[in-house]
Design an enzyme around this catalytic site. Structure first.
Site, short mmCIF file in Angstrom:
data_model
loop_
_atom_site.label_atom_id
_atom_site.label_comp_id
_atom_site.label_asym_id
_atom_site.label_seq_id
_atom_site.Cartn_x
_atom_site.Cartn_y
_atom_site.Cartn_z
N HIS A 8 -32.85 -16.69 11.12
CA HIS A 8 -33.98 -15.95 11.69
C HIS A 8 -33.94 -14.46 11.32
O HIS A 8 -34.93 -13.89 10.87
CB HIS A 8 -33.96 -16.14 13.21
N ARG A 23 -37.42 -26.58 39.46
CA ARG A 23 -38.40 -25.48 39.41
C ARG A 23 -37.73 -24.11 39.26
O ARG A 23 -38.30 -23.09 39.63
CB ARG A 23 -39.31 -25.47 40.63
N GLU A 75 -32.17 -7.33 13.30
CA GLU A 75 -32.77 -7.01 14.60
C GLU A 75 -32.33 -5.62 15.08
O GLU A 75 -33.08 -4.92 15.76
CB GLU A 75 -32.41 -8.08 15.65
N HIS A 105 -41.79 -10.10 12.51
CA HIS A 105 -41.73 -11.51 12.90
C HIS A 105 -42.94 -12.32 12.43
O HIS A 105 -42.83 -13.53 12.29
CB HIS A 105 -41.59 -11.63 14.42
N HIS A 118 -41.53 -15.35 10.78
CA HIS A 118 -41.72 -16.70 11.32
C HIS A 118 -42.45 -17.58 10.31
O HIS A 118 -42.14 -18.77 10.18
CB HIS A 118 -42.54 -16.65 12.61
N LYS A 126 -36.95 -14.34 27.82
CA LYS A 126 -37.71 -15.34 27.07
C LYS A 126 -36.82 -16.57 26.86
O LYS A 126 -35.68 -16.44 26.42
CB LYS A 126 -38.13 -14.79 25.71
N GLU A 168 -45.18 -9.31 28.08
CA GLU A 168 -45.72 -9.11 26.74
C GLU A 168 -47.24 -8.94 26.73
O GLU A 168 -47.96 -9.60 25.97
CB GLU A 168 -45.29 -10.26 25.81
N ARG A 191 -44.39 -4.91 24.59
CA ARG A 191 -43.31 -5.82 24.17
C ARG A 191 -43.60 -6.48 22.83
O ARG A 191 -42.68 -6.89 22.13
CB ARG A 191 -43.06 -6.87 25.27
#
Ligand code: GLY
Length: 365
Positions: A266, A124, A188, A249, A253, A146, A238, A242
Site C-alpha cells: 500500500h 454492537r 505515509e 491515495h 488505490h 477507521k 471525514e 481528514r
C-alpha cells in the site's frame, strides 16, 4: 520507559488515548486495565507478528489480571475478508467476549483494520486497543478509528469508525519489521510533510537515507501521530479536513486495484500516487514548479518507487487506472475528489471533472 507522546482523540463515542514510547509494550496490561472494566481479552495478531510480540503482550495482560487468549490470522491483505472476519466472531464467541471486555489488535494495518471491525461489530461494539507493529500502522492506520474489510469489488468497502480505547505504540517493536515493510511505511511519513508540515518534510530531506537513529525514528513517529491526532480531532468522520490524509491515495488505490490487492504494498502505491498528484497540482497551476520533483527526490532517497512503470511495468494504461479511480470511494457525485498541493506542507481538496483527470493521466503517471 519514557513517554515520547501522550495525546487524546475526543471522538463522538469516547476518548482514545494515544501513547508513543520505547518499552511501552510492557505496560500494555496496565493501560488496558485502565481502559475497560471487563477482564477478558483476546489478542488478534498475524502469523508474522505473533512469533515476536504475542507472548510479551499476553504476559503483560495476564500480569494485569486479564484472562487473555489469542487468535492468529494469516499475514497479508487477503485476511481483510468476510471469511476471516467471521473466524474472529467465532473466536470471540468461544472466548466469551462480552460488552465490557477487550479486543487487542496486535499487528500492522491489516490486523488493525480487521480486528477493529470485528470489535466494532461484535455485540454492537466492544472496546479495541490498537498495538501497531508496522511503521504504516504507527503513523496512520492504528490512529483515528477507521476499521474495515475488503470486498471483491473494492478495498475497505465494509467498515466502521470505531475509535480504539487506546493506541500503545512502542517503537522498539519495529526492530523485527522487515526492511521493505519499514520502507513502505515511510511513504505515509512523507505524506504528513507534504500535506501539513513543511518543516517536517525538510527534516526528512536533511536526515537522508535509512536507517534512522532510534531517537530520530521516535521523533518521526511522534510527529506523524501528532499530525494525525490533530486532523482526527478536527474532523473525525471525514467531512472535509481528514480527506487530506488521502493525498496520493486516489491513484495509489487505483494502482493497487489494477494490479490486484496485495501485489504492491500500500505505501509503495501511495508514494507513486503522491508524485502523480503533485504533478497534477503543478499542471493545474496550484503548486510551484519543482514541487513534484522534490517529493520524488525524497522518496528516491528512501528507495521508494516514484513512477507507475516501476511498480507494474506495462500493466498500467490511462484507461485501466481511470476506470479503477472511478470505482473508488473518493468519487463523490459527478466529481473526482483529488487531494492536491499548493506547496509542500499545504494540501487542499479539488473537486475535479473526471474528463480533465483522464486527459492529464498519461503525463502525470
Ligand atoms: N488513513 C487515512 C485516515 O485514517 O483517514
Amino acid at each position: 520507559m519514557k513517554l515520547k507522546l501522550k495525546a487524546e482523540i475526543n471522538g463522538v463515542n469516547g476518548v482514545s488515548s494515544v501513547c508513543v514510547g520505547r518499552g511501552l509494550l510492557q505496560d500494555l496490561g496496565t493501560i488496558a486495565a485502565e481502559a475497560v472494566k471487563g477482564r477478558n481479552a483476546v489478542v488478534v495478531s498475524d502469523s508474522n507478528v505473533g512469533n515476536y510480540h504475542l507472548e510479551p503482550a499476553l504476559q503483560s495482560l495476564r500480569a494485569a489480571g486479564f484472562q487473555a487468549e489469542s487468535i492468529c490470522v494469516p499475514a497479508g491483505e487477503d485476511s481483510k475478508s468476510l471469511q476471516v472476519l467471521s473466524t474472529l466472531w467465532n473466536a470471540f464467541h468461544g472466548f466469551g467476549i462480552t460488552r465490557t471486555d477487550l479486543v487487542v489488535a496486535l499487528g500492522g494495518g491489516v490486523v488493525g483494520d480487521l480486528a477493529g471491525f470485528a470489535a466494532a461489530t461484535w455485540l454492537r461494539g466492544v472496546a479495541v486497543l490498537q498495538v501497531p507493529t508496522s511503521l504504516l500502522a504507527f503513523v496512520d492506520s492504528s490512529i483515528g478509528g477507521k476499521t474495515g474489510i475488503d470486498l471483491p469489488f473494492g478495498k475497505n468497502l465494509a467498515g466502521a469508525f470505531h475509535q480504539p480505547v487506546a493506541v500503545v505504540a512502542d517503537p522498539t517493536v519495529l526492530q523485527t519489521l522487515p526492511e521493505p515493510e519499514f520502507r513502505q511505511g515511510m511513504a505515509e511519513v512523507v505524506k504528513y510533510g507534504c500535506i501539513m508540515d513543511k518543516a517536517f518534510f525538510e527534516a526528512l530531506e536533511k536526515a537522508g537515507a535509512l536507517p534512522y537513529e532510534d531517537a530520530f525514528l521516535e521523533d518521526v513517529i511522534a510527529r506523524c501521530a501528532a499530525c494525525k491526532i490533530d486532523v482526527v480531532n478536527r474532523d473525525e468522520r471525514e467531512g472535509g479536513l481528514r480527506m487530506l490524509l488521502n493525498f496520493g491515495h486516489t491513484l495509489g488505490h487505483a494502482a493497487e486495484k489494477v494490479l490486484g490487492y496485495g501485489f504492491v504494498p500500500h505505501g509503495v502505491a501511495v508514494g507513486v500516487g503522491m508524485v502523480a498528484a503533485a504533478r497534477l497540482s503543478e499542471q493545474l497551476s496550484h503548486a510551484p514548479a519543482g514541487t513534484a520533483a522534490r517529493i520524488e527526490a525524497l522518496l528516491q532517497t528512501l528507495h521508494l518507487p516514484t513512477r507507475m512503470a516501476e511498480i507494474g511495468d506495462g500493466l498500467f494504461t490511462a484507461d485501466n487506472l481511470f476506470e479503477a479511480m472511478l470505482s473508488d470511494k473518493k468519487k463523490l457525485g459527478s466529481k473526482l475528489h483529488f487531494v492536491l498541493l499548493r506547496d509542500i506542507g499545504e494540501a487542499f481538496i479539488a473537486p475535479l471533472d473526471p474528463a480533465l483527470v483522464r486527459e492529464r493521466l498519461p503525463e502525470i503517471i
